[in-house]
Enzyme design. Structure first.
Site, short mmCIF file in Angstrom:
data_model
loop_
_atom_site.label_atom_id
_atom_site.label_comp_id
_atom_site.label_asym_id
_atom_site.label_seq_id
_atom_site.Cartn_x
_atom_site.Cartn_y
_atom_site.Cartn_z
N LYS A 78 41.30 -45.64 63.89
CA LYS A 78 40.55 -44.43 63.99
C LYS A 78 40.24 -44.23 65.52
O LYS A 78 39.86 -45.14 66.11
CB LYS A 78 39.67 -44.05 62.89
CG LYS A 78 39.52 -42.70 62.91
CD LYS A 78 40.43 -42.22 61.73
CE LYS A 78 40.18 -40.50 61.50
NZ LYS A 78 41.16 -40.16 60.09
N GLY A 172 37.56 -26.02 47.30
CA GLY A 172 37.92 -25.91 48.47
C GLY A 172 39.61 -25.35 48.62
O GLY A 172 40.34 -26.31 48.12
N VAL A 173 39.88 -24.27 49.07
CA VAL A 173 41.24 -23.76 49.23
C VAL A 173 41.69 -23.56 50.50
O VAL A 173 42.07 -22.58 51.01
CB VAL A 173 41.58 -22.51 48.39
CG1 VAL A 173 41.58 -22.72 46.88
CG2 VAL A 173 40.57 -21.34 48.66
N GLY A 174 41.59 -24.87 51.45
CA GLY A 174 42.02 -24.81 52.77
C GLY A 174 43.39 -25.21 52.80
O GLY A 174 44.40 -24.84 52.01
N VAL A 176 45.22 -27.95 52.37
CA VAL A 176 45.71 -28.64 51.19
C VAL A 176 45.41 -27.96 49.95
O VAL A 176 46.22 -27.62 49.20
CB VAL A 176 45.03 -30.26 51.13
CG1 VAL A 176 45.43 -31.10 49.89
CG2 VAL A 176 44.96 -30.97 52.39
P1 NAD Z 1 40.22 -27.67 55.60
O1 NAD Z 1 39.29 -27.32 56.51
O2 NAD Z 1 41.84 -26.73 55.68
O3 NAD Z 1 39.90 -26.99 53.99
C1 NAD Z 1 38.72 -27.12 53.57
C2 NAD Z 1 38.31 -25.93 52.77
O4 NAD Z 1 36.92 -26.10 51.98
C3 NAD Z 1 38.07 -24.71 53.49
O5 NAD Z 1 38.63 -23.55 53.15
C4 NAD Z 1 36.44 -24.43 53.50
O6 NAD Z 1 36.22 -23.13 53.60
C5 NAD Z 1 36.22 -25.14 52.14
N1 NAD Z 1 34.73 -25.38 52.05
C6 NAD Z 1 34.00 -26.15 52.83
N2 NAD Z 1 32.96 -26.20 52.50
C7 NAD Z 1 32.76 -26.01 51.31
C8 NAD Z 1 31.84 -25.76 50.28
N3 NAD Z 1 30.70 -26.44 50.36
N4 NAD Z 1 32.26 -25.42 49.00
C9 NAD Z 1 33.44 -25.10 48.92
N5 NAD Z 1 34.37 -24.74 49.55
C10 NAD Z 1 34.02 -25.24 50.88
O7 NAD Z 1 40.67 -29.11 55.15
P2 NAD Z 1 41.90 -29.75 54.55
O8 NAD Z 1 42.73 -30.14 55.55
O9 NAD Z 1 42.51 -28.75 53.41
O10 NAD Z 1 41.38 -31.10 54.08
C11 NAD Z 1 40.41 -30.96 52.76
C12 NAD Z 1 40.10 -32.44 52.37
O11 NAD Z 1 41.20 -33.17 52.18
C13 NAD Z 1 39.37 -32.78 53.53
O12 NAD Z 1 38.13 -33.74 53.01
C14 NAD Z 1 40.03 -33.89 54.21
O13 NAD Z 1 39.44 -34.81 55.11
C15 NAD Z 1 40.96 -34.32 53.11
N6 NAD Z 1 42.40 -34.58 53.36
C16 NAD Z 1 43.14 -33.84 53.98
C17 NAD Z 1 44.47 -34.28 54.37
C18 NAD Z 1 45.49 -33.16 54.97
O14 NAD Z 1 46.68 -33.69 55.07
N7 NAD Z 1 45.05 -32.22 55.57
C19 NAD Z 1 44.81 -35.42 54.03
C20 NAD Z 1 44.00 -36.44 53.62
C21 NAD Z 1 42.73 -36.00 53.20
#
Ligand code: NAD
Length: 363
Positions: A78, A172-174, A176
């Site tokens: 990393k 969390g609906v980001g 993923v």
């Molecule tokens: P992202 O930042 O796109 O989505 C996170 C979502 O969570 C956002 O919509 C944000 O508004 C919401 N959020 C933040 N704080 C919050 C809270 N307190 N309560 C409710 N919602 C909240 O991130 P992502 O890429 O979707 O990743 C989500 C998680 O999965 C992270 O922990 C990331 O490390 C992990 N992850 C992601 C991937 C990937 O391919 N993107 C792969 C492995 C692990």
């Protein structure tokens, strides 16, 4: 430094600086038994250099297990760049960083992470061959893997992997979580969700999911609680609130502490180890890298099939956790079983590779 490195047997820690553009970066290469170290580059406004160092070491160590468990021929590493991404990022800094990565000769391959985007990685790529995740967005593939991992959990708990009538609470609906919710709704699940972004709340309400305030998501009575926002959400405060049978989500480092996996088991809540269920994105960027090196494009059908293997992998881990007993005769947690499973693959292959092979194949 050496004490920290020896504790978890790190191979190499590299510090890069370029005063003119403000680059201060640390790359941690944990273990390359299985292949070159693979891990994203995080840009974060760390309070101190020690905090940055500890973070990069923790993240790199987790990548070794994640890649090994996903059946990849990559090791764990990393990188972090110290600074506020909004302020430090520039073309020169990203390219300067790319040149340093190139100087490692392929021992470390990187991509996007918190604070970096695919665009940033494309800029690094001007200076280095050792980046990936520039063609395929890994997030939808992570969601696809979590979806199939949930099937394994449902099969284990209910004897049937169908989502019909299953209630999932998604935190969390980001990138993923949004794709995951859509897959769940398409497959007949009932979805309750939360997010702190009001635009997301409106969007997903319209799709037929029910919204709850962020602090209420833990106590939703459901079959699956799916953390897809933050790490450390499974802790002493949240566990007593949980009213689910399964915890299965995308977030990294969901357990605040390893003992929280045992706390879940005590309450008969099945935990899908995060580094197994969320490996879809890593499998994608690893595949993209290998394909680029071999001059071919990614076969998406084959990639999806590979990601679907997360289901079988979890089933195997659940079985190990039931069959293996600790020194006190108790079942081991699914988290511990997953760590053992990954470590065993590394150790077996380390032994197999003991034979000297002139010009042996490597990536
Ligand atoms: P992202 O930042 O796109 O989505 C996170 C979502 O969570 C956002 O919509 C944000 O508004 C919401 N959020 C933040 N704080 C919050 C809270 N307190 N309560 C409710 N919602 C909240 O991130 P992502 O890429 O979707 O990743 C989500 C998680 O999965 C992270 O922990 C990331 O490390 C992990 N992850 C992601 C991937 C990937 O391919 N993107 C792969 C492995 C692990």
């Amino acid at each position: 430094m050496f004490e920290l490195m020896e504790k978890d047997d790190f191979e190499e820690v590299i510090f890069f600086q370029d005063k003119k553009c403000g680059l201060k970066s640390i790359v941690a290469i944990h273990d390359t038994t299985l292949g070159p170290a693979l891990g994203g580059t995080r840009i974060w406004n760390y309070k101190s250099e020690v905090e940055a160092l500890k973070d990069v070491l923790n993240l790199a160590k987790a990548m070794t297990l994640k890649a090994a468990a996903a059946g990849l021929n990559f090791g764990g590493g990393k990188a972090v760049i110290i600074g506020d991404p909004k302020r430090v990022k520039s073309e020169v800094l990203l390219r300067s960083y790319g040149r340093f990565i190139q100087s490692l000769g392929g021992r470390f391959i990187t991509g996007e992470d918190v604070g970096t985007t695919i665009e940033d990685v494309r800029i690094m790529k001007v200076e280095t061959d050792y980046v990936t995740g520039v063609e395929l967005d890994p997030s939808p593939f992570t969601a696809y893997g979590v979806f199939h991992g949930m099937r394994a959990c449902l099969e284990h708990v209910f004897g049937d992997g169908s989502f019909e009538g299953i209630h999932v609470a998604v935190q969390g609906v980001g990138k993923v979580g949004s794709v995951l919710v859509k897959l769940l709704l398409e497959n007949g699940a009932e979805v309750t969700f939360t997010d702190i972004n009001p635009e997301k709340v409106e969007e997903f309400r319209k799709l037929g999911a029910e919204y709850v305030e962020p602090n209420r998501i833990y106590s939703v009575k459901c079959d699956i609680f799916s953390p897809c926002a933050l790490g450390g959400v499974i802790n002493d405060e949240t566990i007593p609130k949980l009213r689910c049978k399964i915890v299965a989500g995308a977030a990294n480092n969901q357990l605040e502490n390893e003992r929280h996996a045992e706390e879940l088991a005590k309450r008969e809540i099945l935990y899908a180890p995060d580094f197994i269920i969320n490996a879809g994105g890593l499998i994608t960027v690893a595949t993209e890298y290998v394909c680029r090196r071999e001059g071919r494009s990614v076969d998406k059908k084959a990639l999806l099939k590979e990601i679907e293997q997360i289901k079988a992998r979890l089933m195997e881990i659940f079985k190990i956790s039931e069959e293996l007993l600790d020194t006190f005769g108790r079942q081991i947690s699914t988290h511990k079983a997953a760590k053992m499973w990954a470590a065993e693959r590394i150790e077996k292959l380390r032994y197999m590779r003991k034979v000297f092979v002139p010009g042996s194949k490597c990536l």
